[in-house]
Design an enzyme around this catalytic site. Structure first.
Site, PDB file in Angstrom:
ATOM      1  N   ASN A  10      27.322  21.628  14.017  1.00  0.00           N
ATOM      2  CA  ASN A  10      29.393  21.969  14.670  1.00  0.00           C
ATOM      3  C   ASN A  10      28.535  23.162  15.399  1.00  0.00           C
ATOM      4  O   ASN A  10      27.505  23.870  14.853  1.00  0.00           O
ATOM      5  CB  ASN A  10      29.092  22.512  13.112  1.00  0.00           C
ATOM      6  N   LYS A  12      30.361  24.904  17.086  1.00  0.00           N
ATOM      7  CA  LYS A  12      31.762  25.708  16.444  1.00  0.00           C
ATOM      8  C   LYS A  12      32.342  26.540  18.231  1.00  0.00           C
ATOM      9  O   LYS A  12      32.375  25.182  18.743  1.00  0.00           O
ATOM     10  CB  LYS A  12      31.520  26.922  15.511  1.00  0.00           C
ATOM     11  N   HIS A  97      37.072  23.203   7.726  1.00  0.00           N
ATOM     12  CA  HIS A  97      36.203  23.979   7.671  1.00  0.00           C
ATOM     13  C   HIS A  97      36.417  25.304   6.496  1.00  0.00           C
ATOM     14  O   HIS A  97      37.220  25.985   7.269  1.00  0.00           O
ATOM     15  CB  HIS A  97      35.172  24.186   9.287  1.00  0.00           C
ATOM     16  N   GLU A  99      36.110  28.156   8.448  1.00  0.00           N
ATOM     17  CA  GLU A  99      36.230  29.060   9.264  1.00  0.00           C
ATOM     18  C   GLU A  99      37.681  28.249   9.568  1.00  0.00           C
ATOM     19  O   GLU A  99      38.867  29.457  10.230  1.00  0.00           O
ATOM     20  CB  GLU A  99      35.652  29.645  10.243  1.00  0.00           C
ATOM     21  N   GLU A 169      29.796  23.309   1.402  1.00  0.00           N
ATOM     22  CA  GLU A 169      29.172  24.256   2.411  1.00  0.00           C
ATOM     23  C   GLU A 169      29.929  26.073   1.853  1.00  0.00           C
ATOM     24  O   GLU A 169      31.001  25.960   1.999  1.00  0.00           O
ATOM     25  CB  GLU A 169      29.696  24.814   3.714  1.00  0.00           C
ATOM     26  N   GLY A 175      26.408  30.952   7.948  1.00  0.00           N
ATOM     27  CA  GLY A 175      25.674  31.659   9.345  1.00  0.00           C
ATOM     28  C   GLY A 175      24.725  33.041   8.623  1.00  0.00           C
ATOM     29  O   GLY A 175      25.082  34.176   9.493  1.00  0.00           O
ATOM     30  N   SER A 214      23.423  28.059   6.997  1.00  0.00           N
ATOM     31  CA  SER A 214      22.271  28.044   7.130  1.00  0.00           C
ATOM     32  C   SER A 214      20.695  27.431   6.891  1.00  0.00           C
ATOM     33  O   SER A 214      19.564  27.788   6.587  1.00  0.00           O
ATOM     34  CB  SER A 214      21.586  29.522   6.226  1.00  0.00           C
TER      35      SER A 214
HETATM   36  P1  PGA Z   1      25.814  28.250  10.055  1.00  0.00           P
HETATM   37  O1  PGA Z   1      26.534  26.467  10.046  1.00  0.00           O
HETATM   38  O2  PGA Z   1      23.968  26.567   9.840  1.00  0.00           O
HETATM   39  O3  PGA Z   1      25.577  29.036  11.003  1.00  0.00           O
HETATM   40  O4  PGA Z   1      25.326  28.351   8.397  1.00  0.00           O
HETATM   41  C1  PGA Z   1      27.169  25.843   8.704  1.00  0.00           C
HETATM   42  C2  PGA Z   1      28.270  25.471   9.158  1.00  0.00           C
HETATM   43  O5  PGA Z   1      29.266  26.301   9.075  1.00  0.00           O
HETATM   44  O6  PGA Z   1      28.785  24.279   9.308  1.00  0.00           O
END
Ligand code: PGA
Length: 252
Positions: A10, A12, A97, A99, A169, A175, A214
């Site tokens: 992803n 983003k 997601h 976010e 998630e 992140g 992560s």
């Molecule tokens: P990350 O993000 O691997 O940077 O923690 C995962 C995601 O939001 O899909």
């Protein structure tokens, strides 16, 4: 029931068309490695890069958007529809997601409409769910995620549900470098499969459920070794081709 493991990057809001094309220069090599490992791989670039990435993607390399609108066309300024994505070779879309839930007010009910639109278009929804740190600490993870699953799958038939990919998630792991323990991830994912089994019976065994938050080359093997975890949705560690290649190498 064997479910092919999926590693989905992803991106983003990272990478313009030039950087995306430069990543895709190594897509053949990535796919060859993934085939050796017997896993599926793909990336989810921004809308702006999707056409180019899909053009450069070798057959079998999944290209996904990060969102979609549930309508086919019309007066929805700033939106992109399933038929438009399909036209340029996009086969999947990440939906809900955390976010987007946080910054764009996306609800599980809104996600449900998008999931149905994708299924109608014969595309793959990658439906995200996951709890906040507060919910986790209160021990309410399973109840919280169960509600997201029930609302997201509302009115979706068993036949269609098998085509949906779920991504669990935990928000506190995204992140942050603070990944969920494999026990926590496996237990929650097993609980999600239980909720799906309540809705769909045996068909739930065919639904792939990914872990995200992560995931790095150093921990991916432990997650993918868990019986209910069918892959990973990876943000930060999917951006550099070298890191994505490491993820594939370490995956199984
Ligand atoms: P990350 O993000 O691997 O940077 O923690 C995962 C995601 O939001 O899909």
């Amino acid at each position: 029931m064997s479910r092919t493991k999926l590693l989905l990057g992803n991106w983003k809001m990272n990478k313009g068309p030039k950087e995306a094309a430069s990543f895709m220069a190594q897509a053949e090599e990535m796919l060859a490695l993934a085939n050796e490992k017997g896993i599926e791989i793909g990336v989810a670039p921004t809308f702006l890069c999707l056409e180019e990435v899909a053009r450069l993607a070798p057959g079998g390399f999944l290209v996904s958007s990060q969102n979609v609108n549930e309508h086919d066309h019309g007066a929805y300024t700033g939106e992109v529809s399933c038929p438009m994505l399909k036209e340029v070779g996009v086969k999947a879309a990440i939906i809900g997601h955390s976010e987007r839930r946080e910054y764009n007010g996306e609800t599980s009910k809104a996600c449900n409409l998008k999931i149905k639109a994708l299924l109608q278009a014969a595309m793959t929804p990658v439906y995200c769910c996951g709890e906040s740190l507060k919910t986790y600490e209160e021990g309410e993870t399973v109840a919280f995620v169960e509600k997201q699953i029930l609302e997201g799958f509302e009115g979706v038939s068993a036949e269609d549900a098998k085509k949906v990919i779920v991504a669990y998630e935990p928000i506190w792991a995204i992140g942050t470098g603070k990944s969920a323990s494999t026990d926590d991830a496996e237990n929650t994912i097993r609980a999600i499969r239980g909720v799906l089994a309540g809705l769909y019976g045996e068909a739930a065994d065919e639904i792939r459920i990914l872990y995200g938050g992560s995931v790095k080359p150093g921990n991916i093997k432990a997650y993918l070794g868990c019986p209910d975890i069918d892959g990973a949705l990876v943000g930060g560690a999917s951006l550099e081709p070298s890191s994505f290649i490491e993820l594939i190498k370490e995956s199984v």
